[in-house]
Design a protein around this motif. Sequence first.
Motif, PDB file in Angstrom:
ATOM      1  N   SER A 129       0.815  -1.332   0.071  1.00 21.11           N
ATOM      2  CA  SER A 129      -0.056   0.099   0.030  1.00 21.11           C
ATOM      3  C   SER A 129       1.015   1.344   0.043  1.00 21.11           C
ATOM      4  O   SER A 129       1.600   1.472   0.987  1.00 21.11           O
ATOM      5  N   ILE A 130       0.557   2.192  -1.051  1.00 21.38           N
ATOM      6  CA  ILE A 130       1.311   3.483  -1.138  1.00 21.38           C
ATOM      7  C   ILE A 130       0.925   4.319   0.225  1.00 21.38           C
ATOM      8  O   ILE A 130       1.889   4.884   1.030  1.00 21.38           O
ATOM      9  N   PRO A 131      -0.538   4.510   0.342  1.00 20.44           N
ATOM     10  CA  PRO A 131      -0.745   5.491   1.774  1.00 20.44           C
ATOM     11  C   PRO A 131      -0.252   5.040   2.848  1.00 20.44           C
ATOM     12  O   PRO A 131       0.249   5.667   3.741  1.00 20.44           O
ATOM     13  N   ALA A 132      -0.220   3.684   3.092  1.00 20.87           N
ATOM     14  CA  ALA A 132       0.371   3.032   4.419  1.00 20.87           C
ATOM     15  C   ALA A 132       1.736   3.475   4.693  1.00 20.87           C
ATOM     16  O   ALA A 132       2.040   3.797   5.626  1.00 20.87           O
ATOM     17  N   ALA A 133       2.587   3.088   3.401  1.00 23.13           N
ATOM     18  CA  ALA A 133       3.891   3.251   3.559  1.00 23.13           C
ATOM     19  C   ALA A 133       4.271   4.866   3.604  1.00 23.13           C
ATOM     20  O   ALA A 133       5.266   5.166   4.411  1.00 23.13           O
ATOM     21  N   ALA A 134       3.682   5.662   2.930  1.00 17.69           N
ATOM     22  CA  ALA A 134       3.704   7.100   2.955  1.00 17.69           C
ATOM     23  C   ALA A 134       3.560   7.881   4.392  1.00 17.69           C
ATOM     24  O   ALA A 134       4.228   8.483   5.149  1.00 17.69           O
ATOM     25  N   ILE A 135       2.495   7.237   5.175  1.00 19.88           N
ATOM     26  CA  ILE A 135       2.028   7.585   6.237  1.00 19.88           C
ATOM     27  C   ILE A 135       3.151   7.367   7.415  1.00 19.88           C
ATOM     28  O   ILE A 135       3.725   8.389   8.148  1.00 19.88           O
ATOM     29  N   PHE A 136       3.670   6.054   7.321  1.00 18.26           N
ATOM     30  CA  PHE A 136       4.570   5.838   8.460  1.00 18.26           C
ATOM     31  C   PHE A 136       6.298   6.272   8.068  1.00 18.26           C
ATOM     32  O   PHE A 136       6.989   6.468   9.012  1.00 18.26           O
ATOM     33  N   ILE A 148       9.891   3.983   2.710  1.00 18.97           N
ATOM     34  CA  ILE A 148       9.618   4.710   1.563  1.00 18.97           C
ATOM     35  C   ILE A 148      10.111   3.735   0.348  1.00 18.97           C
ATOM     36  O   ILE A 148       9.435   3.628  -0.691  1.00 18.97           O
ATOM     37  N   ALA A 149      10.955   2.682   0.752  1.00 12.65           N
ATOM     38  CA  ALA A 149      11.439   1.661  -0.254  1.00 12.65           C
ATOM     39  C   ALA A 149       9.912   0.528  -0.680  1.00 12.65           C
ATOM     40  O   ALA A 149       9.938   0.284  -1.652  1.00 12.65           O
ATOM     41  N   ARG A 150       9.183   0.646   0.400  1.00 13.27           N
ATOM     42  CA  ARG A 150       7.901  -0.008   0.142  1.00 13.27           C
ATOM     43  C   ARG A 150       6.899   0.499  -1.026  1.00 13.27           C
ATOM     44  O   ARG A 150       6.151  -0.125  -1.551  1.00 13.27           O
ATOM     45  N   ILE A 151       7.254   1.857  -0.932  1.00 16.35           N
ATOM     46  CA  ILE A 151       6.410   2.511  -2.228  1.00 16.35           C
ATOM     47  C   ILE A 151       6.804   2.071  -3.406  1.00 16.35           C
ATOM     48  O   ILE A 151       5.944   1.998  -4.326  1.00 16.35           O
ATOM     49  N   PHE A 152       8.055   1.953  -3.754  1.00 19.33           N
ATOM     50  CA  PHE A 152       8.612   1.639  -4.904  1.00 19.33           C
ATOM     51  C   PHE A 152       8.178  -0.054  -5.313  1.00 19.33           C
ATOM     52  O   PHE A 152       7.954  -0.258  -6.404  1.00 19.33           O
ATOM     53  N   SER A 153       7.973  -0.759  -3.943  1.00 25.82           N
ATOM     54  CA  SER A 153       7.645  -1.996  -4.341  1.00 25.82           C
ATOM     55  C   SER A 153       5.967  -2.210  -4.957  1.00 25.82           C
ATOM     56  O   SER A 153       5.890  -3.088  -5.585  1.00 25.82           O
ATOM     57  N   HIS A 154       5.316  -1.149  -4.587  1.00 23.06           N
ATOM     58  CA  HIS A 154       3.842  -1.099  -5.191  1.00 23.06           C
ATOM     59  C   HIS A 154       3.853  -0.921  -6.576  1.00 23.06           C
ATOM     60  O   HIS A 154       3.041  -1.644  -7.045  1.00 23.06           O
ATOM     61  N   PHE A 155       4.872  -0.318  -7.141  1.00 21.79           N
ATOM     62  CA  PHE A 155       4.922  -0.338  -8.654  1.00 21.79           C
ATOM     63  C   PHE A 155       5.628  -1.533  -9.500  1.00 21.79           C
ATOM     64  O   PHE A 155       5.172  -1.842 -10.736  1.00 21.79           O
TER      65      PHE A 155
END
Length: 287
Positions: free
Chosen positions: A20-27, A65-72
């Motif tokens: 999830s982008i929102p969850a990763a961004a929030i944390f 932040i790295a998890r955001i890249f994994s979303h894509f």
Amino acid sequence: MSDTNSNGGIEYALYRYTPSIPAAAIFGVVFVGLSVLHLIRLIKHRSFFFIPFLVGLLLECAGYIARIFSHFDTKALGPYIVQTMLILVAPPLFAASIYMTLGRIIVKLEAEDISLVPVRFLTKIFVVGDIISFLLQCGGGGYMAAGTLSAMDTGANIVVGGLIVQLLFFGFFVVVSAIFHWRVKKRSGYVNLSPISDSRDARTRMTWESIMWALYIACLLILVRSVFRVVEFVEGNDGFIMRREYLLYIFDACLMALTGFVLWICHPGSFLARSQNKRESELSLRP
């Protein structure tokens, strides 16, 4: 890496969901904020022994932040390894500062004689255990970077070993802390020592017991998180936890953010630095 192979069997998959982008961004934002708050406290109280804790917060931030890249791209190995390693190795850095805090409290209270472990060995013993845990978790994460099924499984087992080492040393640390706390309160002439109060900043009016209780809370949060991660890796890549992203945020991200918040509110420097100032002031007044 797909979830099934040509024979219908389960294959290793980096993710069993799309991060999830929102969850990763929030944390990511939460840990950035905590990093800034701790940096201010660290500078204000000159509590440089808390630098590992600050580094841990920054690693947590980078991991999410790295998890955001994994979303894509859920099959990209780079972001997966980065987020796995950074989120795993941050808590041992938290632990290092917690261990050093207890040693400094014992010295400040001039209670070295009632510590279960001699102060000259206390920090060394626990930090060495922490380094072993840190290296095992880093090594496990690095081994997983090979990307093969065998490497992933072996790396996960090494990570579990690191987490178990962390649990053992952390459990012993809690016992040592609790025994010291009890002995101080039972000591004849016990006084609830506190630094000079400062009406301009209520948060600096911390007693040694306030810091001890904050350490207990932080230890409990890290212990629960570590047990969760052990269960996660023991279950395997296709386990219940690995298929439910929200569990990572409840039992890791939230608990580590709470650890950062608790030790910001009851920052060890609030007691240690001001009690040092008090002692220096008393010495300067002597003829």
